[in-house]
Motif scaffolding. Structure first.
Motif, mmCIF file in Angstrom:
data_model
loop_
_atom_site.group_PDB
_atom_site.id
_atom_site.type_symbol
_atom_site.label_atom_id
_atom_site.label_comp_id
_atom_site.label_asym_id
_atom_site.label_seq_id
_atom_site.Cartn_x
_atom_site.Cartn_y
_atom_site.Cartn_z
ATOM 1 N N MET A 1 -40.925 -25.665 2.689
ATOM 2 C CA MET A 1 -40.303 -26.888 2.488
ATOM 3 C C MET A 1 -39.390 -26.813 1.210
ATOM 4 S SD MET A 1 -40.862 -30.700 3.635
ATOM 5 C CE MET A 1 -39.455 -32.016 3.633
ATOM 6 N N ARG A 2 -38.397 -27.170 1.062
ATOM 7 C CA ARG A 2 -37.704 -26.917 -0.280
ATOM 8 C C ARG A 2 -37.754 -28.064 -0.948
ATOM 9 N NH1 ARG A 2 -32.049 -28.860 -1.184
ATOM 10 N NH2 ARG A 2 -31.347 -29.947 0.677
ATOM 11 N N THR A 3 -37.584 -27.997 -2.436
ATOM 12 C CA THR A 3 -38.005 -29.148 -3.290
ATOM 13 C C THR A 3 -36.653 -30.017 -3.069
ATOM 14 O OG1 THR A 3 -39.585 -28.138 -4.635
ATOM 15 C CG2 THR A 3 -38.476 -30.040 -5.436
ATOM 16 N N PRO A 4 -36.529 -31.369 -3.063
ATOM 17 C CA PRO A 4 -35.399 -32.153 -2.832
ATOM 18 C C PRO A 4 -34.783 -31.928 -4.333
ATOM 19 C CG PRO A 4 -37.345 -33.615 -2.091
ATOM 20 C CD PRO A 4 -37.813 -32.329 -2.709
ATOM 21 N N GLY A 5 -33.497 -31.781 -4.211
ATOM 22 C CA GLY A 5 -32.411 -31.669 -5.302
ATOM 23 C C GLY A 5 -32.501 -30.218 -5.770
ATOM 24 N N ALA A 6 -33.265 -29.156 -5.155
ATOM 25 C CA ALA A 6 -33.113 -27.813 -5.518
ATOM 26 C C ALA A 6 -31.931 -27.170 -4.504
ATOM 27 C CB ALA A 6 -34.518 -27.095 -5.481
ATOM 28 N N SER A 7 -30.948 -27.027 -4.983
ATOM 29 C CA SER A 7 -30.182 -26.539 -3.960
ATOM 30 C C SER A 7 -30.402 -25.031 -3.508
ATOM 31 C CB SER A 7 -28.664 -26.553 -4.464
ATOM 32 O OG SER A 7 -27.716 -25.937 -3.662
ATOM 33 N N VAL A 8 -30.086 -24.806 -2.188
ATOM 34 C CA VAL A 8 -30.322 -23.522 -1.501
ATOM 35 C C VAL A 8 -28.757 -22.900 -1.091
ATOM 36 C CG1 VAL A 8 -32.655 -23.726 -0.802
ATOM 37 C CG2 VAL A 8 -30.760 -24.492 0.579
ATOM 38 N N LEU A 9 -27.696 -23.534 -1.411
ATOM 39 C CA LEU A 9 -26.381 -23.319 -1.134
ATOM 40 C C LEU A 9 -25.600 -22.660 -2.148
ATOM 41 C CD1 LEU A 9 -25.702 -26.489 1.324
ATOM 42 C CD2 LEU A 9 -26.465 -24.245 2.067
ATOM 43 N N PRO A 10 -24.754 -22.064 -1.907
ATOM 44 C CA PRO A 10 -23.786 -21.397 -2.878
ATOM 45 C C PRO A 10 -23.130 -22.797 -3.611
ATOM 46 C CG PRO A 10 -22.982 -20.984 -0.810
ATOM 47 C CD PRO A 10 -24.294 -21.275 -0.541
ATOM 48 N N ASP A 11 -22.860 -22.702 -4.829
ATOM 49 C CA ASP A 11 -22.054 -23.703 -5.412
ATOM 50 C C ASP A 11 -20.910 -24.005 -5.043
ATOM 51 O OD1 ASP A 11 -22.207 -25.855 -7.587
ATOM 52 O OD2 ASP A 11 -20.869 -24.693 -8.627
ATOM 53 N N ARG A 12 -20.111 -22.735 -4.933
ATOM 54 C CA ARG A 12 -18.625 -22.673 -4.504
ATOM 55 C C ARG A 12 -18.584 -21.564 -3.533
ATOM 56 N NH1 ARG A 12 -15.306 -26.571 -5.989
ATOM 57 N NH2 ARG A 12 -13.384 -25.186 -6.211
ATOM 58 N N PHE A 13 -17.284 -21.735 -2.635
ATOM 59 C CA PHE A 13 -17.154 -20.868 -1.587
ATOM 60 C C PHE A 13 -15.863 -20.614 -1.320
ATOM 61 C CE2 PHE A 13 -17.309 -20.017 2.849
ATOM 62 C CZ PHE A 13 -18.394 -19.029 3.106
ATOM 63 N N ARG A 14 -15.365 -19.316 -1.148
ATOM 64 C CA ARG A 14 -14.239 -18.829 -0.833
ATOM 65 C C ARG A 14 -13.914 -18.870 0.593
ATOM 66 N NH1 ARG A 14 -12.952 -13.336 -3.153
ATOM 67 N NH2 ARG A 14 -10.779 -13.829 -2.652
ATOM 68 N N PRO A 15 -13.155 -19.940 1.330
ATOM 69 C CA PRO A 15 -13.099 -19.864 2.755
ATOM 70 C C PRO A 15 -12.240 -18.826 3.276
ATOM 71 C CG PRO A 15 -11.572 -21.310 1.591
ATOM 72 C CD PRO A 15 -12.301 -20.821 0.568
ATOM 73 N N MET A 16 -12.655 -18.548 4.738
ATOM 74 C CA MET A 16 -11.804 -17.633 5.167
ATOM 75 C C MET A 16 -10.165 -18.054 5.374
ATOM 76 S SD MET A 16 -12.872 -16.096 8.835
ATOM 77 C CE MET A 16 -11.938 -15.089 10.099
ATOM 78 N N LEU A 17 -9.383 -16.889 5.481
ATOM 79 C CA LEU A 17 -7.866 -17.308 5.731
ATOM 80 C C LEU A 17 -7.599 -16.769 7.054
ATOM 81 C CD1 LEU A 17 -6.772 -16.333 2.146
ATOM 82 C CD2 LEU A 17 -7.444 -18.609 2.826
ATOM 83 N N PRO A 18 -6.594 -17.747 7.702
ATOM 84 C CA PRO A 18 -6.038 -17.139 8.797
ATOM 85 C C PRO A 18 -5.232 -16.181 8.544
ATOM 86 C CG PRO A 18 -5.161 -19.255 8.346
ATOM 87 C CD PRO A 18 -6.336 -19.019 7.343
ATOM 88 N N ALA A 19 -4.718 -15.540 9.818
ATOM 89 C CA ALA A 19 -3.454 -14.402 9.707
ATOM 90 C C ALA A 19 -2.842 -15.128 10.535
ATOM 91 C CB ALA A 19 -4.151 -13.212 10.398
ATOM 92 N N SER A 20 -1.140 -14.808 10.409
ATOM 93 C CA SER A 20 -0.304 -15.314 10.938
ATOM 94 C C SER A 20 -0.058 -14.862 12.575
ATOM 95 C CB SER A 20 1.173 -15.163 10.517
ATOM 96 O OG SER A 20 1.056 -15.797 9.134
ATOM 97 N N GLY A 21 0.016 -15.704 13.553
ATOM 98 C CA GLY A 21 0.096 -15.274 14.812
ATOM 99 C C GLY A 21 1.633 -15.407 15.254
ATOM 100 N N ASP A 22 2.024 -14.870 16.442
ATOM 101 C CA ASP A 22 3.293 -14.930 16.810
ATOM 102 C C ASP A 22 3.700 -16.170 17.671
ATOM 103 O OD1 ASP A 22 4.183 -12.713 15.446
ATOM 104 O OD2 ASP A 22 3.674 -11.369 17.036
ATOM 105 N N ARG A 23 2.755 -16.200 18.676
ATOM 106 C CA ARG A 23 3.082 -17.430 19.782
ATOM 107 C C ARG A 23 1.480 -17.347 20.489
ATOM 108 N NH1 ARG A 23 3.489 -15.581 25.094
ATOM 109 N NH2 ARG A 23 5.034 -17.192 25.609
ATOM 110 N N ALA A 24 1.843 -18.543 21.134
ATOM 111 C CA ALA A 24 0.479 -18.996 22.030
ATOM 112 C C ALA A 24 0.256 -17.960 23.075
ATOM 113 C CB ALA A 24 0.607 -20.444 22.322
ATOM 114 N N PHE A 25 -0.899 -17.639 23.324
ATOM 115 C CA PHE A 25 -1.340 -16.853 24.450
ATOM 116 C C PHE A 25 -2.503 -17.372 25.307
ATOM 117 C CE2 PHE A 25 -3.325 -15.645 20.433
ATOM 118 C CZ PHE A 25 -4.483 -15.217 20.877
ATOM 119 N N ASP A 26 -2.788 -16.464 26.347
ATOM 120 C CA ASP A 26 -4.224 -16.963 26.844
ATOM 121 C C ASP A 26 -4.978 -15.879 27.076
ATOM 122 O OD1 ASP A 26 -3.197 -19.470 28.038
ATOM 123 O OD2 ASP A 26 -2.559 -18.829 30.140
ATOM 124 N N ASP A 27 -6.284 -16.171 26.745
ATOM 125 C CA ASP A 27 -7.372 -14.919 26.537
ATOM 126 C C ASP A 27 -8.540 -15.736 26.583
ATOM 127 O OD1 ASP A 27 -9.178 -12.965 25.584
ATOM 128 O OD2 ASP A 27 -7.233 -11.847 24.754
#
Length: 218
Positions: free
Chosen positions: A1-27
């Motif tokens: 069990m982690r100690t309260p206040g001791a972070s186990v998460l990254p301090d900063r995070f670079r989010p994933m970026l979407p690519a551009s799509g052309d049009r709506a589709f079914d899949d």
């Protein structure tokens, strides 16, 4: 069990970026949801406290203090959640001007902010990035219950054209498409996530109600 206040998460995070799509589709291997008219954001939930990250502000909680209470909606801790920051008007509709006012640091905090959560990146301090999107989303649904200021984004699997038609009629102009088997790739643009513009149609008479869009399936 982690100690309260001791972070186990990254301090900063670079989010994933979407690519551009052309049009709506079914899949059947894709999940479609509205592209919300807000600011993309990450939320850290640790020891019952909330910290937000968005490219627009050094400390987003100063502009969105009402979101400090969203930790109460989660049944787990040491989380990073991805989503959109919105500001709603008195009728419950996302308002771009109110959002811009908050992001600009104006002292008057008009409107009601909300976080629309769409992905779970860390849970119990453990990375979820190598899990397929379908599983990450399922886990998000297990750790977060909707409230007034924090909700899970709704959408449709397989039926991109149906979702596009539904949100277009409500005045939205884009949808998000995710490969349900795709892993999360921080800091990169990936074809596993598409931002798809909708073809032009007659303008909707009003902006969409968040509550109406939340009637889509989880």
């Amino acid at each position: 069990m982690r100690t309260p206040g001791a972070s186990v998460l990254p301090d900063r995070f670079r989010p994933m970026l979407p690519a551009s799509g052309d049009r709506a589709f079914d899949d059947p291997d894709w999940f479609f949801e509205p592209w919300w008219p807000g600011a993309s954001a990450l939320a850290w939930i640790e020891d019952g406290r909330v910290r937000l990250q968005t490219e627009h502000l050094a400390d987003p909680l100063e502009a969105f203090p009402e979101l400090a209470s969203i930790a109460d909606r989660f049944v787990d801790d040491a989380l990073i959640v991805e989503g959109w920051l919105l500001v709603l008007d008195d009728d419950g509709r996302p308002d771009a001007e109110l959002l811009r006012s908050r992001l600009a640091g104006h002292s008057e905090l008009a409107g009601s902010p909300a976080l629309v959560a769409s992905d779970l990146l860390y849970a119990s301090g453990q990375s979820q990035l190598e899990l397929p999107f379908e599983e990450r989303r399922a886990r998000l649904g297990r750790v977060l219950s909707d409230g007034e200021t924090c909700v899970i984004s709704r959408g449709l699997r397989a039926e991109g054209e149906t979702l596009a038609e539904a949100v277009r009629s409500m005045g939205l102009t884009e949808i998000s498409a995710r490969d349900v088997n795709g892993h999360y790739r921080p800091g990169t643009s990936s074809e596993l996530w598409l931002r798809i513009p909708l073809t032009e149609s007659e303008p909707a008479p009003t902006r969409p109600l968040l509550a109406l869009l939340q009637r889509l399936p989880l």
